[in-house]
Motif scaffolding. Structure first.
Motif, PDB file in Angstrom:
ATOM      1  N   LEU A 454       0.861  -1.185   0.000  1.00  0.00           N
ATOM      2  CA  LEU A 454       0.000   0.000   0.000  1.00  0.00           C
ATOM      3  C   LEU A 454       0.892   1.228   0.000  1.00  0.00           C
ATOM      4  O   LEU A 454       1.718   1.408   0.900  1.00  0.00           O
ATOM      5  N   GLU A 520      -0.393  -6.535   8.397  1.00  0.00           N
ATOM      6  CA  GLU A 520       0.182  -7.747   8.964  1.00  0.00           C
ATOM      7  C   GLU A 520       0.626  -7.469  10.388  1.00  0.00           C
ATOM      8  O   GLU A 520       0.555  -6.331  10.868  1.00  0.00           O
ATOM      9  N   ASN A 522       3.388  -7.207  11.675  1.00  0.00           N
ATOM     10  CA  ASN A 522       4.493  -6.253  11.820  1.00  0.00           C
ATOM     11  C   ASN A 522       4.176  -4.884  11.214  1.00  0.00           C
ATOM     12  O   ASN A 522       5.084  -4.178  10.763  1.00  0.00           O
ATOM     13  N   ASN A 523       2.864  -4.557  11.146  1.00  0.00           N
ATOM     14  CA  ASN A 523       2.418  -3.244  10.670  1.00  0.00           C
ATOM     15  C   ASN A 523       2.706  -2.950   9.209  1.00  0.00           C
ATOM     16  O   ASN A 523       2.789  -1.805   8.811  1.00  0.00           O
ATOM     17  N   GLN A 524       2.872  -3.973   8.437  1.00  0.00           N
ATOM     18  CA  GLN A 524       3.001  -3.780   6.992  1.00  0.00           C
ATOM     19  C   GLN A 524       1.607  -3.685   6.399  1.00  0.00           C
ATOM     20  O   GLN A 524       0.724  -4.446   6.782  1.00  0.00           O
ATOM     21  N   TRP A 525       1.430  -2.768   5.441  1.00  0.00           N
ATOM     22  CA  TRP A 525       0.111  -2.619   4.811  1.00  0.00           C
ATOM     23  C   TRP A 525       0.157  -3.096   3.364  1.00  0.00           C
ATOM     24  O   TRP A 525       1.088  -2.793   2.645  1.00  0.00           O
ATOM     25  N   TYR A 526      -0.868  -3.828   3.019  1.00  0.00           N
ATOM     26  CA  TYR A 526      -0.939  -4.357   1.653  1.00  0.00           C
ATOM     27  C   TYR A 526      -2.345  -4.159   1.093  1.00  0.00           C
ATOM     28  O   TYR A 526      -3.320  -4.140   1.845  1.00  0.00           O
TER      29      TYR A 526
END
Lengths: 532, 255
Positions: A454, A520, A522-526
């Motif tokens: 994102l 996710e 670990n604060n990853q946005w997709y």
């Protein structure tokens, strides 16, 4: 059970002389009065010979040297069993249209089960007449014999006795006169019978079985039992192949494409008969053109694949397409053999036209789907399917249309509108057919194959909704990571294989696109999909 | 009326503007605003061009129409016909279609990559007579290609919907209907660029809140009262993080 055995005593010779559809004529032209003999090179004796050779005093079983000494103008052809067997199959294929059970006795015999067919043909003479009509087009020498056991019919026919009857007395009388020499037993057995002074079958059959068992081996005894019809012989029946393969060997090498159309026309005519009998159509023809290289007569030069938009069986339609295709190719060397292969067939569904609405389209849905799949490849023509999983990427999947359901296509074709509309109404109530549809779930219309990072700001409309994989998926994931030595993000691995825990949101980005995004652990946005 | 004029009118040689309604057979689009502006709905046959970016609800705009078309088709045809999706931008989700009551048995997906292949497939599907709607995602279109599609659509009595990005080369394509879509909080703003047998109209907003309450807001205010804002990390920072993440996993697996 009544059997009819057809023996073709000079099959290879008749093929050489006759003008048959699948001609195996070699380069030399045989005039009618030319003496031809076919010589078995292993035994060095003449196995087949024509009338003019016989007139010159040559006999079957004679050595080649003796035959040559009788006449100097002798054409000698080596005996080829494979050729005869191939031809026998062609004969069986032709006979299969008029009779059901055909047992093959290679290299040159066929046994037909007459008992079953008499129900259809009423009388034996009518049946024989039909068989003869089929065989007459091939111009072959035949010996036909009937008997109530296959082996005895074979014995009679091979001995040259033409016997068409249903009367058992006549049969047994005829076979009783046959000599021991004509039986299909080993020479050793023949010798031991000769020592006993037994010369005819009648004498042999007069002896008690117990006495014979002492002197003859088991295979001979089995044969004698089969001859009497006491035991059955395991037969190899002709099964029509589910593909069409025919070839034409050309009389002379062809370099002109217009001339090449003639043998192709011949093949297409055969194909038309084949398709018409089975009520099939085909979409693709494969032509293989052979040429000669360094003495090897048939080397594949090139293949032509011809596709048709609609399933066709008419040879005229195919010929049009073939001539179009031929106009665009170039021959590298003169052609010696043309082969036509058709592997895939469709049932001829015909058109469904509404008398009031007029003619709409040309295709049924199955025809359309196969047409698309032929042109684009099976993997590109897909059906959508529900999967039993809570993860969105597994809850919906594609399946190739052609593999997924051939019977389904037919069912759809035969369905009337009423049943279909019922199916639509029943879809939501009938959860046994499909997995239940949760109307509350917010799921995107398009799911990205690989979630994208994102990269823009979003405004959250809904969420979060946590979707995580089950614990066994997690462990599987660890296992795969270990086995792949850290290559967990391998592109070939589907995402669903990995264990994850994601918080999904429905959000709008600055462009107004409605996205299905997730975060996710670990604060990853997709971005995983779009609500189109 | 002039006697001569009357005679001509009687012979059908004069076309008057109030005959519009008979020109194009339409199907209820499921949205009041669309029906109002497009003479009762979307055309039943022909080619519809949609200029839009993906993911603003362009498919949702057509779903009720497709369903109505399916039912109308079933009433008329003796067999059920298909919807075909050609070259969709991503994998189509079965659940969304089932939620819209479109049965999966009536859906064929063609995932071709080449534009020529897609066009060929579209034409074949249209003229086969066993598909009632073909949805095609394609950027470049030439006049002759659209003409062929239109002809095929008439042959097979089907409708062709083409989705293109808004800034594609704007030729005067011979389509039955051409609309440009824009995202709005309440739904979609529709600008009718061309309409066969219709009058030009001002752009209007189709309110989707009734059908899709969770994806659209009730009012057209861009201010976010209840809904919280989420600010996403900058792109560069995230990319850096992504790299860090993959190296992390590798380290874990190595352990």
């Amino acid at each position: 059970m009544l059997w009819l055995y057809i023996d073709f005593p000079s099959l290879q010779l008749d093929c050489l002389q006759g003008d048959t559809p699948v001609s195996t004529v070699t380069e030399r032209n045989y005039s009618n009065d030319q003496a031809i003999v076919i010589v078995d090179s292993k035994k060095n004796c003449i196995v087949q010979l024509n009338e003019s050779a016989r007139a010159k005093g040559i006999q079957q079983g004679m050595g080649l040297g003796m035959a040559v000494s009788l006449t100097h103008e002798l054409c000698v052809v080596p005996y080829q069993m494979a050729e005869e067997e191939a031809y026998l199959l062609t004969l069986a294929e032709q006979l299969y249209s008029v009779t059901a059970s055909i047992a093959l006795f290679p290299p040159h015999g066929l046994a037909l089960k007459v008992g079953d067919m008499l129900q259809l043909y009423q009388h034996l003479t009518a049946y024989i007449k039909t068989i003869n009509t089929v065989l007459s087009s091939f111009n072959l020498k035949t010996n036909l014999a009937c008997d109530y056991s296959v082996m005895s019919a074979q014995l009679l026919a091979c001995a040259g006795v033409n016997l068409i009857t249903t009367d058992q007395n006549i049969m047994s009388k005829k076979s009783a006169c046959l000599s021991i020499e004509q039986l299909f037993i080993t020479d050793k057995a023949k010798n031991s019978l000769a020592r006993l002074g037994i010369k005819t079958l009648a004498q042999l059959q007069a002896l008690p079985v117990k006495e014979l068992t002492k002197r003859l081996d088991s295979t001979t005894m089995e044969y004698l039992a089969q001859l009497k019809g006491q035991t059955d012989k395991s037969l190899q029946f002709y099964q029509p192949k589910h593909l069409f393969e025919h070839s034409v060997e050309l009389l002379y090498e062809m370099i002109n494409l217009d001339l090449l159309l003639q043998p192709i026309k011949q093949l297409l005519a055969l194909l038309e008969v084949f398709l018409l009998r089975r009520d099939y159509v085909c979409l693709q023809l494969e032509f293989h053109l052979y040429h000669r290289i360094d003495g090897i007569s048939h080397v594949l030069q090139q293949s032509l694949v011809i596709n048709s938009a609609t399933g066709e069986y008419l040879s005229a339609q195919w010929l049009k397409l073939v001539s179009l295709k031929l106009s665009s190719i170039k021959l590298l060397a003169p052609i010696t053999k043309v082969n036509l292969l058709v592997q895939h067939f469709q049932s001829n569904t015909g058109e469904i036209n509404d008398i009031f609405l007029g003619k709409r389209g040309q295709l049924s849905f199955a025809q359309l789907a196969s047409l698309l799949a032929n042109k684009l490849g099976n993997e590109k023509v897909l059906r959508l399917q529900q999967g039993n999983d809570h993860r969105a990427e597994l809850a919906s999947c594609y399946r190739p249309f052609i593999n997924c359901s051939t019977n389904k296509v037919d069912r759809n074709n035969n369905n009337t509108g009423k049943t279909i509309s019922k199916k639509i109404d029943a879809r939501h109530t009938d959860s046994s057919a499909t997995y239940s549809v949760d109307k509350q779930l917010l799921r995107p219309s398009f799911i990205l194959a690989e979630p994208e990072l994102l990269l823009s700001n979003i405004r959250v409309l809904h969420g979060p909704e946590r979707i995580s994989t089950a614990w066994w998926e997690q462990s599987k994931d660890k296992a795969t990571i270990q086995s792949f030595n850290g290559e967990a993000t391998d592109g070939n691995e589907p995402i669903a294989e990995h264990g994850y825990q994601r918080d999904y949101f429905v959000a709008k980005n600055t462009q107004g696109q409605c996205c299905w995004v997730y975060r996710e652990l670990n604060n990853q946005w997709y971005i995983h999909g779009y609500f189109s | 009326m002039n006697k001569m004029l009357k005679q001509l009118h009687h012979q059908g040689k004069i076309w008057s503007a109030d005959q519009v309604k008979n020109v194009v057979e339409t199907i209820d689009s499921g949205y009041q605003e669309l029906n109002q502006h497009l003479n009762g709905g979307l055309p039943r046959q022909g080619v519809i061009e949609v200029q839009t970016i993906n993911g603003i609800g362009e498919l949702r705009l057509f779903l009720p129409y497709l369903l109505n078309l399916l039912h109308a088709d079933l009433a008329q045809q003796q067999q059920s016909r298909q919807i075909v999706f050609i070259a969709p931008p991503a994998q189509v989700n079965a659940l969304m279609l089932l939620q819209a009551s479109i049965p999966l048995d009536n859906l064929l997906i063609i995932s071709s990559q080449k534009p020529e292949e897609s066009l060929w497939a579209a034409e074949q599907c249209l003229k086969s007579g066993c598909c009632f709607a073909v949805l095609l995602w394609q950027q470049l279109l030439a006049v002759h290609q659209v003409k062929r599609l239109k002809q095929a659509a008439v042959t097979g009595s089907a409708v062709q919907i083409i989705f293109r990005s808004p800034h594609s080369v704007d030729l005067a394509l011979p389509v039955s209907l051409s609309v440009a879509l824009e995202a709005r909080p309440t739904g979609i703003k529709v600008k009718v660029k061309k309409q066969l047998g219709g009058w030009p109209c001002k752009p209007f907003v189709v309110n989707m809140h009734k059908q899709w309450p969770s994806l659209t807001s009730a009012t057209d205010s861009t201010s976010d009262g209840v809904i919280s804002n989420v600010v996403v990390p900058l792109s560069s920072r995230q990319r850096f993080k992504h790299v860090a993440k993959t190296t992390n996993t590798q380290r874990i697996s190595a352990n």
